[in-house]
Design an enzyme around this catalytic site. Structure first.
Site, PDB file in Angstrom:
ATOM      1  N   GLU A  97       7.818  -2.657  20.495  1.00 57.83           N
ATOM      2  CA  GLU A  97       7.862  -4.124  20.514  1.00 57.83           C
ATOM      3  C   GLU A  97       7.930  -4.652  21.952  1.00 57.83           C
ATOM      4  O   GLU A  97       7.312  -5.654  22.279  1.00 57.83           O
ATOM      5  CB  GLU A  97       9.058  -4.643  19.710  1.00 57.83           C
ATOM      6  CG  GLU A  97       8.898  -4.506  18.205  1.00 57.83           C
ATOM      7  CD  GLU A  97       7.678  -5.243  17.660  1.00 57.83           C
ATOM      8  OE1 GLU A  97       7.225  -6.212  18.283  1.00 57.83           O
ATOM      9  OE2 GLU A  97       7.169  -4.814  16.607  1.00 57.83           O
ATOM     10  N   TYR A 146      13.002 -12.574  18.679  1.00 61.51           N
ATOM     11  CA  TYR A 146      11.854 -11.943  18.022  1.00 61.51           C
ATOM     12  C   TYR A 146      12.071 -10.426  17.891  1.00 61.51           C
ATOM     13  O   TYR A 146      11.967  -9.863  16.801  1.00 61.51           O
ATOM     14  CB  TYR A 146      10.554 -12.230  18.798  1.00 61.51           C
ATOM     15  CG  TYR A 146       9.442 -11.335  18.338  1.00 61.51           C
ATOM     16  CD1 TYR A 146       8.739 -11.639  17.171  1.00 61.51           C
ATOM     17  CD2 TYR A 146       9.129 -10.155  19.002  1.00 61.51           C
ATOM     18  CE1 TYR A 146       7.755 -10.799  16.693  1.00 61.51           C
ATOM     19  CE2 TYR A 146       8.154  -9.301  18.533  1.00 61.51           C
ATOM     20  CZ  TYR A 146       7.460  -9.633  17.384  1.00 61.51           C
ATOM     21  OH  TYR A 146       6.500  -8.781  16.905  1.00 61.51           O
ATOM     22  N   ASP A 189       6.980 -14.712  16.271  1.00 60.08           N
ATOM     23  CA  ASP A 189       6.289 -14.815  17.561  1.00 60.08           C
ATOM     24  C   ASP A 189       5.083 -15.740  17.379  1.00 60.08           C
ATOM     25  O   ASP A 189       4.946 -16.406  16.345  1.00 60.08           O
ATOM     26  CB  ASP A 189       5.859 -13.430  18.053  1.00 60.08           C
ATOM     27  CG  ASP A 189       4.810 -12.807  17.135  1.00 60.08           C
ATOM     28  OD1 ASP A 189       4.564 -13.346  16.042  1.00 60.08           O
ATOM     29  OD2 ASP A 189       4.228 -11.777  17.525  1.00 60.08           O
TER      30      ASP A 189
END
Ligand code: SF4
Length: 355
Positions: free
Chosen positions: A40, A123, A141
């Site tokens: 991520e 996020y 996001d």
């Protein structure tokens, strides 16, 4: 149809669609928090295809959180070289050290604790908590904002924090127990492969087409509503490739500011003529003897554009003001950010031809 019901039905469709349409990505092989976290962070501002190689190399070199916590900074920066936004990897290490000291080396499983780790925003915390720990924490996001605004035909500006907050709460209310991770990934997948950011979305292939209000009302192209972007500032620079013997001059950037702590070819923050460039080489003590070539290149950061003129000089002296790196060191040892790596192929070729 009420928002809640519309989203609940969309969730059902997405969960049915995802297993057959998920891309086979290296970080989807397991739900190990270190792997999901690393992917991520790498995927922020970077394309999936570009991340794959970095992800594999990073895990090969630093297979677990303890190894990341202990890694020397030069190794970290080298593993991140070319990915940009280097604070991401520094924060990864800070968070790894937090996990080692505050959580006995075990990645915490609660959203609030994950959120306290360095470099982890709402996020990323939402993604890790839902994918690895099955918590109903949406990861909202740009992709998810776009999908939500289209399904709901919501014309609020998605750059406003209160709009993001509202979408997050609306989604959290319909997160399905036991399938939280799958929903997070299904939303990501829909935003990345069907309801895409650039160009027309592939509504014909979309599992929520029959529910999507923007599709029905033909407002897809107007959504999402975004705030006007600030123009990038243009900065002119002169980059100097000083070649002497089998080495080129490099230096370390300062510890603060843009590209902090990385390596660079010497440069000045304005455009020089060839004569001024030779004069600066004299001043630096390298004594340029031949201008081999020059190049104009542009590198784009988020808010700044560098318009660079690069002069390649053959020189007489390896002066003390620089570090002199041969081809192997340029490739394997010093972390050159992309703005300077643009010149590396030519530097290596010229070093190869050195008398
Ligand atoms: S129908 Fe089209 S606009 Fe609506 S969510 Fe699907 S891809 Fe996006």
């Amino acid at each position: 149809m009420r928002t809640n019901q519309l989203l609940s039905e969309s969730v059902e469709k997405l969960l049915a669609w995802y297993p057959a349409h998920a891309r086979d990505l290296p970080w989807r092989q397991d739900q190990e928090p270190y792997h999901v976290w690393l992917s991520e962070i790498m995927l922020q501002q970077t394309r999936v295809e570009a991340v794959k190689g970095y992800y594999r190399r990073f895990l090969q070199a630093l297979p677990d959180i303890a190894a990341l916590a202990d890694a020397p900074e030069e190794q970290l920066l080298k593993l991140w070289e070319g990915l940009g936004y280097y604070n991401r990897v520094r924060n990864l290490q800070k968070a790894a050290r937090q996990i080692m000291t505050e959580h006995s080396g075990v990645f915490p499983g609660e959203y609030a604790k994950i959120r306290k780790l360095s470099g982890i925003g709402p996020y990323t915390a939402g993604a890790i908590a839902s994918i690895c720990f099955e918590q109903p924490t949406p990861a909202v996001d740009g992709n998810v904002l776009r999908v939500m605004s289209r399904i709901l035909n919501d014309h609020s500006c998605v750059d406003l924090p209160k709009v993001k907050q509202r979408f997050t709460e609306q989604l959290a209310a319909v997160y399905p127990a036991g399938q939280c991770g799958m929903l997070t990934q299904a939303l990501m997948e829909l935003g990345a492969t069907v309801c895409v950011p650039n160009g027309a979305p592939r509504c014909d292939a979309c599992p929520v087409r029959e529910l999507c209000i923007a599709h029905e009302q033909q407002t897809v192209e107007q959504l999402p509503v975004r705030a006007e972007k600030k123009k990038r500032r243009i900065e002119h620079r002169t980059v100097f490739v000083f070649l002497c013997g089998d080495a080129a001059a490099v230096r370390k950037r300062e510890d603060k500011g843009l590209l902090a702590g990385l390596w660079e070819f010497p440069n000045l923050p304005h455009t020089c003529t060839p004569e001024e460039a030779i004069a600066w080489g004299e001043e630096m003590g390298v004594h340029p003897t031949a201008l081999l070539q020059s190049q104009e290149r542009v590198h784009i950061f988020t808010h700044i554009e560098w318009h660079m003129t690069c002069y390649f000089f053959r020189c007489l002296h390896q002066s003390d003001g620089f570090v002199w790196a041969d081809a192997d060191a340029l490739q394997g040892q010093y972390s050159l950010p992309t703005a300077f790596r643009l010149f590396l192929p030519d530097v290596l070729e010229l070093l190869n031809q050195a008398p």
